[in-house]
Design an enzyme around this catalytic site. Structure first.
Site, PDB file in Angstrom:
ATOM      1  N   GLY A 276      37.769  34.184  49.527  1.00 45.12           N
ATOM      2  CA  GLY A 276      38.292  35.509  48.445  1.00 45.12           C
ATOM      3  C   GLY A 276      37.965  36.567  48.927  1.00 45.12           C
TER       4      GLY A 276
ATOM      5  N   GLU B 220      31.390  40.238  48.595  1.00 45.03           N
ATOM      6  CA  GLU B 220      32.043  39.224  47.557  1.00 45.03           C
ATOM      7  C   GLU B 220      33.229  39.792  47.039  1.00 45.03           C
ATOM      8  OE1 GLU B 220      32.112  36.329  46.678  1.00 45.03           O
ATOM      9  OE2 GLU B 220      30.255  35.507  46.331  1.00 45.03           O
ATOM     10  N   ASP B 221      34.171  38.961  46.575  1.00 41.08           N
ATOM     11  CA  ASP B 221      35.322  39.334  45.845  1.00 41.08           C
ATOM     12  C   ASP B 221      35.013  39.513  44.502  1.00 41.08           C
ATOM     13  OD1 ASP B 221      34.760  36.403  45.495  1.00 41.08           O
ATOM     14  OD2 ASP B 221      36.796  36.146  45.660  1.00 41.08           O
TER      15      ASP B 221
ATOM     16  N   ASP C  93      30.801  36.129  39.079  1.00 41.02           N
ATOM     17  CA  ASP C  93      31.249  35.538  37.731  1.00 41.02           C
ATOM     18  C   ASP C  93      29.875  35.329  37.078  1.00 41.02           C
ATOM     19  OD1 ASP C  93      32.179  34.510  35.508  1.00 41.02           O
ATOM     20  OD2 ASP C  93      33.306  32.839  36.642  1.00 41.02           O
TER      21      ASP C  93
ATOM     22  N   PHE D 168      40.420  35.810  33.678  1.00 41.81           N
ATOM     23  CA  PHE D 168      40.493  35.247  35.113  1.00 41.81           C
ATOM     24  C   PHE D 168      41.550  36.081  35.734  1.00 41.81           C
ATOM     25  CE2 PHE D 168      42.317  32.253  37.918  1.00 41.81           C
ATOM     26  CZ  PHE D 168      41.426  31.884  38.362  1.00 41.81           C
ATOM     27  N   VAL D 169      41.243  36.336  36.930  1.00 39.42           N
ATOM     28  CA  VAL D 169      42.075  37.376  37.583  1.00 39.42           C
ATOM     29  C   VAL D 169      42.526  36.454  39.053  1.00 39.42           C
ATOM     30  CG1 VAL D 169      41.351  39.447  36.791  1.00 39.42           C
ATOM     31  CG2 VAL D 169      40.092  38.516  38.859  1.00 39.42           C
TER      32      VAL D 169
ATOM     33  N   ARG E 131      46.483  34.582  46.866  1.00 42.78           N
ATOM     34  CA  ARG E 131      45.461  35.454  47.557  1.00 42.78           C
ATOM     35  C   ARG E 131      46.207  36.681  48.247  1.00 42.78           C
ATOM     36  NH1 ARG E 131      40.724  32.701  47.744  1.00 42.78           N
ATOM     37  NH2 ARG E 131      40.690  30.465  47.848  1.00 42.78           N
TER      38      ARG E 131
HETATM   39  P1  IMP Z   1      30.076  32.511  40.364  1.00 41.11           P
HETATM   40  O1  IMP Z   1      29.217  31.700  41.254  1.00 41.11           O
HETATM   41  O2  IMP Z   1      30.061  31.844  39.045  1.00 41.11           O
HETATM   42  O3  IMP Z   1      29.411  34.075  40.430  1.00 41.11           O
HETATM   43  O4  IMP Z   1      31.490  32.346  40.969  1.00 41.11           O
HETATM   44  C1  IMP Z   1      31.705  33.204  41.915  1.00 41.11           C
HETATM   45  C2  IMP Z   1      32.856  32.466  42.780  1.00 41.11           C
HETATM   46  O5  IMP Z   1      34.096  31.950  41.707  1.00 41.11           O
HETATM   47  C3  IMP Z   1      33.894  33.715  43.238  1.00 41.11           C
HETATM   48  O6  IMP Z   1      33.413  33.729  44.665  1.00 41.11           O
HETATM   49  C4  IMP Z   1      35.317  33.143  43.256  1.00 41.11           C
HETATM   50  O7  IMP Z   1      35.604  32.325  44.299  1.00 41.11           O
HETATM   51  C5  IMP Z   1      35.401  32.251  41.961  1.00 41.11           C
HETATM   52  N1  IMP Z   1      35.820  33.086  40.539  1.00 41.11           N
HETATM   53  C6  IMP Z   1      35.041  33.407  39.562  1.00 41.11           C
HETATM   54  N2  IMP Z   1      36.060  34.065  38.816  1.00 41.11           N
HETATM   55  C7  IMP Z   1      37.225  34.117  39.216  1.00 41.11           C
HETATM   56  C8  IMP Z   1      38.505  34.679  38.750  1.00 41.11           C
HETATM   57  O8  IMP Z   1      38.576  35.359  37.712  1.00 41.11           O
HETATM   58  N3  IMP Z   1      39.564  34.540  39.672  1.00 41.11           N
HETATM   59  C9  IMP Z   1      39.449  33.649  40.973  1.00 41.11           C
HETATM   60  N4  IMP Z   1      38.232  33.340  41.457  1.00 41.11           N
HETATM   61  C10 IMP Z   1      37.091  33.380  40.534  1.00 41.11           C
END
Ligand code: IMP
Length: 179
Positions: A49, A103-104, A107, A156-157, A169
């Site tokens: 990402g 990081e992208d 969440d 969600f984006v 992407r």
């Molecule tokens: P976390 O472990 O819940 O913080 O998840 C992080 C990962 O989930 C990111 O690096 C993304 O790959 C994916 N992710 C979380 N939210 C989104 C979103 O809104 N769009 C696309 N990918 C997401």
């Protein structure tokens, strides 16, 4: 430049423009240039990402720095939890290094927490994070994100490196899902 797009079964509308993203990235890079003025950090962008964000951000960094793309993979063992993950792709020692995770999006913060713990166990001198996006949930976690591009609620984006089921992407702007 389209205001709405369709990816498989979902419709998205334009949310953050390429111009706004670039403007914010410049500010983040300037902050990093100031904070790390006397250091030589190692940037660790997390694939897939963050490839676009990392490229545009690091172009604006004027420090002596290293860049090493890494990936978080599922643990290839026999653990039954399925939750254990590991950081792969980085061969050099991070001992005594100032590491900046790129990081992208953060969440829940679960992925980031795992990466930070992994890097600390490798003896990194300091570990900070720059994330283009951060969702509201992540603010409740113990994991700190020092540099944040944009704060989101729960939406969600896609776009600018972020995908929906592998698609989106390549988009230059960031799009949010329509209900
Ligand atoms: P976390 O472990 O819940 O913080 O998840 C992080 C990962 O989930 C990111 O690096 C993304 O790959 C994916 N992710 C979380 N939210 C989104 C979103 O809104 N769009 C696309 N990918 C997401």
């Amino acid at each position: 430049m389209k205001n709405s797009i369709q990816l498989k079964d979902l419709t998205f509308k334009r949310f953050i423009s390429e111009e706004k993203i670039n403007e914010r990235i410049l500010a983040l890079a300037n902050q990093i240039n100031t904070d790390y003025a006397d250091k030589a950090p190692v940037f660790l962008p997390i694939l897939n990402g963050s490839f676009m964000f990392a490229s545009d951000l690091i172009k604006q960094v004027s420090l002596a720095c290293q860049v090493s793309f890494v990936k978080v993979s599922s643990y290839a063992g026999t653990q039954s939890t399925g939750q254990l993950k590991t950081l792969i792709g980085h061969e050099d020692s991070l001992f005594n290094q100032d590491v900046i995770i790129v990081e992208d999006i953060v969440d829940t913060g679960f992925t980031l927490q795992l990466i930070v713990n992994d890097l600390k166990s490798r003896g990194a001198k300091s570990v900070e994070t720059v994330s283009l996006l951060r969702k509201q949930k992540a603010r409740e976690k113990e994991v700190e994100v020092k540099y944040v591009g944009f704060e989101l609620d729960e939406q969600f984006v896609v776009g600018y490196g972020l995908d929906y089921d592998g698609l989106g992407r390549n988009l230059k702007d960031i799009y949010e899902q329509l209900d």
